[in-house]
Design a protein around this motif. Structure first.
Motif, short mmCIF file in Angstrom:
data_model
loop_
_atom_site.label_atom_id
_atom_site.label_comp_id
_atom_site.label_asym_id
_atom_site.label_seq_id
_atom_site.Cartn_x
_atom_site.Cartn_y
_atom_site.Cartn_z
N GLU A 150 0.84 -1.19 0.00
CA GLU A 150 0.00 0.00 0.00
C GLU A 150 0.88 1.25 0.00
O GLU A 150 2.09 1.17 0.22
N LEU A 151 0.25 2.37 -0.26
CA LEU A 151 0.90 3.68 -0.23
C LEU A 151 2.07 3.77 -1.21
O LEU A 151 3.12 4.32 -0.88
N PHE A 152 1.88 3.23 -2.40
CA PHE A 152 2.91 3.38 -3.43
C PHE A 152 2.56 4.55 -4.33
O PHE A 152 1.45 5.10 -4.28
N SER A 168 -4.37 -3.60 -7.52
CA SER A 168 -5.79 -3.49 -7.19
C SER A 168 -6.59 -3.07 -8.41
O SER A 168 -6.07 -2.47 -9.35
N ALA A 169 -7.87 -3.39 -8.39
CA ALA A 169 -8.73 -3.11 -9.55
C ALA A 169 -8.80 -1.60 -9.81
O ALA A 169 -8.76 -1.16 -10.98
N ALA A 178 0.11 -1.12 -15.88
CA ALA A 178 1.20 -0.78 -14.96
C ALA A 178 1.32 -1.83 -13.87
O ALA A 178 0.33 -2.25 -13.28
N THR A 179 2.55 -2.25 -13.60
CA THR A 179 2.80 -3.21 -12.52
C THR A 179 3.90 -2.75 -11.57
O THR A 179 4.10 -3.33 -10.52
N THR A 180 4.65 -1.70 -11.97
CA THR A 180 5.72 -1.18 -11.11
C THR A 180 5.46 0.30 -10.83
O THR A 180 5.09 1.06 -11.74
N PHE A 181 5.72 0.70 -9.58
CA PHE A 181 5.34 2.03 -9.12
C PHE A 181 6.45 2.61 -8.24
O PHE A 181 7.34 1.89 -7.76
N HIS A 182 6.40 3.91 -8.04
CA HIS A 182 7.34 4.55 -7.13
C HIS A 182 7.15 3.99 -5.71
O HIS A 182 6.04 4.01 -5.18
N PRO A 183 8.23 3.51 -5.07
CA PRO A 183 8.10 3.00 -3.70
C PRO A 183 8.12 4.15 -2.69
O PRO A 183 9.12 4.40 -2.01
#
Length: 332
Positions: A150-152, A168-169, A178-183
Motif C-alpha cells: 500500500e501507499l505506493f 488493485s482493480a 502498470a505493474t511497477t510504481f514509485h516505492p
C-alpha cells in the motif's frame, strides 16, 4: 526499460500456534519500541527522570495510535467509499493498514503535553527527547506499508521501482498495464532516517539556543519530505487546487514548524541559562552551586580569621568545626 525492481513481500504474516502475527503491526511495534528507548535515553541525558519519559512515551503511543486510526477512518466516512459502513468491525482492524500519521501526531502531541504538565516534568526537554525518536519510528514503521502493498506512488520504470502484485482493480483501471510504481514508503523511510541523523547532529552541535526548539526542526524536516513524497502518491483521488489533503497538511506542518522555531528561539521569554549547561530545565549546574557554596564558605572563614580576637565567640573551635562539617556536607 526496467532493469530491476523491488519485489513484493514474500508474506504478510506468520502463525505462532493459534496466533497470527501480521508483519504490518510487528514492524510498527519494533519502530515504536526503539523510539521509546531513544526518548528515555535522551531525557535522562537532559537530567530528567527516565521513568517519567518512559510513561510519557507509552501514553504518546496509545493516543498516537488512537489519533492515527481516527484520522484514517473519518475522511473515509466523509469523502471515501465508506468501506466501514458495511463492515464496522474493520474500524479496529489496524493490521489491514490504515494509520494516518498526521492524526497520530495530533493525538500523541496532545497526550504528551497534558501528561507532562500533570506530572510536572520538563516539557521543552521532553519535546527535544521525542524529536529524533519520531522519525526513527517512522523510518522503521513505513516498511509495514511494503508488507501490506500500500501507499505506493505513480507508475515508473526506474531501477528501484516497486513491483505490486496483484495490482488493485482501482489502480489497474487508472493505470492500465502498470505493474511497477514509485516505492513512496521507501522514500519516506530513507527521508526519516536521514532526518534522525540531522536532528542528532544539530542537537550535539548546539546550533539551537533553547531546549525545545528541536521539535520544530523536526516538523519542518518531516513536512518538507512528506510534501514532495505525497505528490508522487496515487491512492488519494480527492484534490484541492491540485494537491491532496496530506499535501496541504504537510505545508501547514512546515509553516507551524517555521513559526514555532522563530517564536521559541527569538520572541519567547528566555528562561534557559547557559546552553552548555547539562540540566534540562535551565537551572544551575549542581557542581557550580557547590563551588559557589564553597567559595562563600571560604570567604566567611577568612572574615572570621581576620576579625579581632575579642570579637570571636568563646566557642570558636566548635563553631569553626561546625562550619567545616557543613562545608563537607555540601560536597557530599
Amino acid at each position: 526499460m526496467l532493469i530491476a525492481a523491488l519485489p513484493p513481500p514474500p508474506f504478510q504474516g506468520f502463525d505462532i500456534g493459534p496466533l497470527t502475527v501480521h508483519m504490518y503491526g510487528l514492524v510498527i511495534a519494533i519502530g515504536a519500541f526503539l523510539a521509546v528507548q531513544l526518548t528515555v535515553r535522551r531525557y535522562e541525558r537532559f537530567t530528567g527522570d527516565g521513568a517519567i519519559a518512559e510513561k510519557t512515551a507509552l501514553v504518546a503511543l496509545l493516543f498516537g495510535f488512537l489519533g492515527g486510526r481516527i484520522g484514517y477512518v473519518i475522511p473515509r466516512f466523509l469523502w471515501g467509499s465508506n468501506p466501514f459502513i458495511d463492515r464496522p468491525g474493520d474500524i479496529l482492524a489496524i493490521w489491514q493498514g490504515g494509520l494516518a500519521f498526521f492524526g497520530g501526531l495530533v493525538g500523541g502531541t496532545a497526550a504528551v503535553v497534558i501528561y507532562t504538565r500533570v506530572k510536572g516534568a520538563d516539557l521543552p526537554a521532553m519535546a527535544d527527547a521525542f524529536a529524533p525518536a519520531l522519525p526513527l519510528a517512522q523510518a522503521i514503521g513505513r516498511w509495514g506499508n511494503w508488507f501490506n502493498q500500500e501507499l505506493f506512488g505513480r507508475p515508473t520504470d526506474v531501477p528501484w521501482a516497486l513491483r505490486v502484485d496483484p495490482v488493485s482493480a482501482s489502480t489497474a483501471a487508472r493505470f492500465p498495464g502498470a505493474t511497477t510504481f514509485h516505492p513512496t514508503f521507501l522514500y519516506e523511510s530513507l527521508w526519516n532516517a536521514g532526518l534522525v541523523v540531522v536532528l542528532l547532529a544539530i542537537d550535539r552541535a548546539g546550533l539551537l539556543r533553547r531546549r525545545g526548539s528541536l521539535i520544530f526542526v523536526y516538523l519542518i524536516g518531516y513536512g518538507t519530505g512528506r510534501g514532495w513524497i505525497e505528490a508522487l502518491r496515487v491512492d488519494t483521488v480527492q484534490r484541492y487546487l491540485g494537491l491532496s489533503r496530506n499535501n496541504w497538511i504537510a505545508i501547514a506542518v512546515v509553516l507551524i514548524g517555521v513559526a514555532g522555531l522563530w517564536w521559541w528561539e527569538r520572541l519567547a521569554p528566555t528562561t534557559d541559562v547557559d546552553p552548555d549547561a547539562d540540566t534540562a530545565d535551565g537551572s544551575a549546574d549542581p557542581a557550580d552551586e557547590a563551588a559557589d557554596d564553597a567559595a562563600g564558605q571560604a570567604t566567611t572563614e577568612d572574615a572570621v580569621d581576620s576579625a579581632p580576637r575579642d570579637a570571636v565567640p568563646e566557642d570558636d573551635d566548635h563553631s569553626d568545626g561546625g562550619a567545616r562539617r557543613g562545608s563537607d556536607g555540601n560536597f557530599g
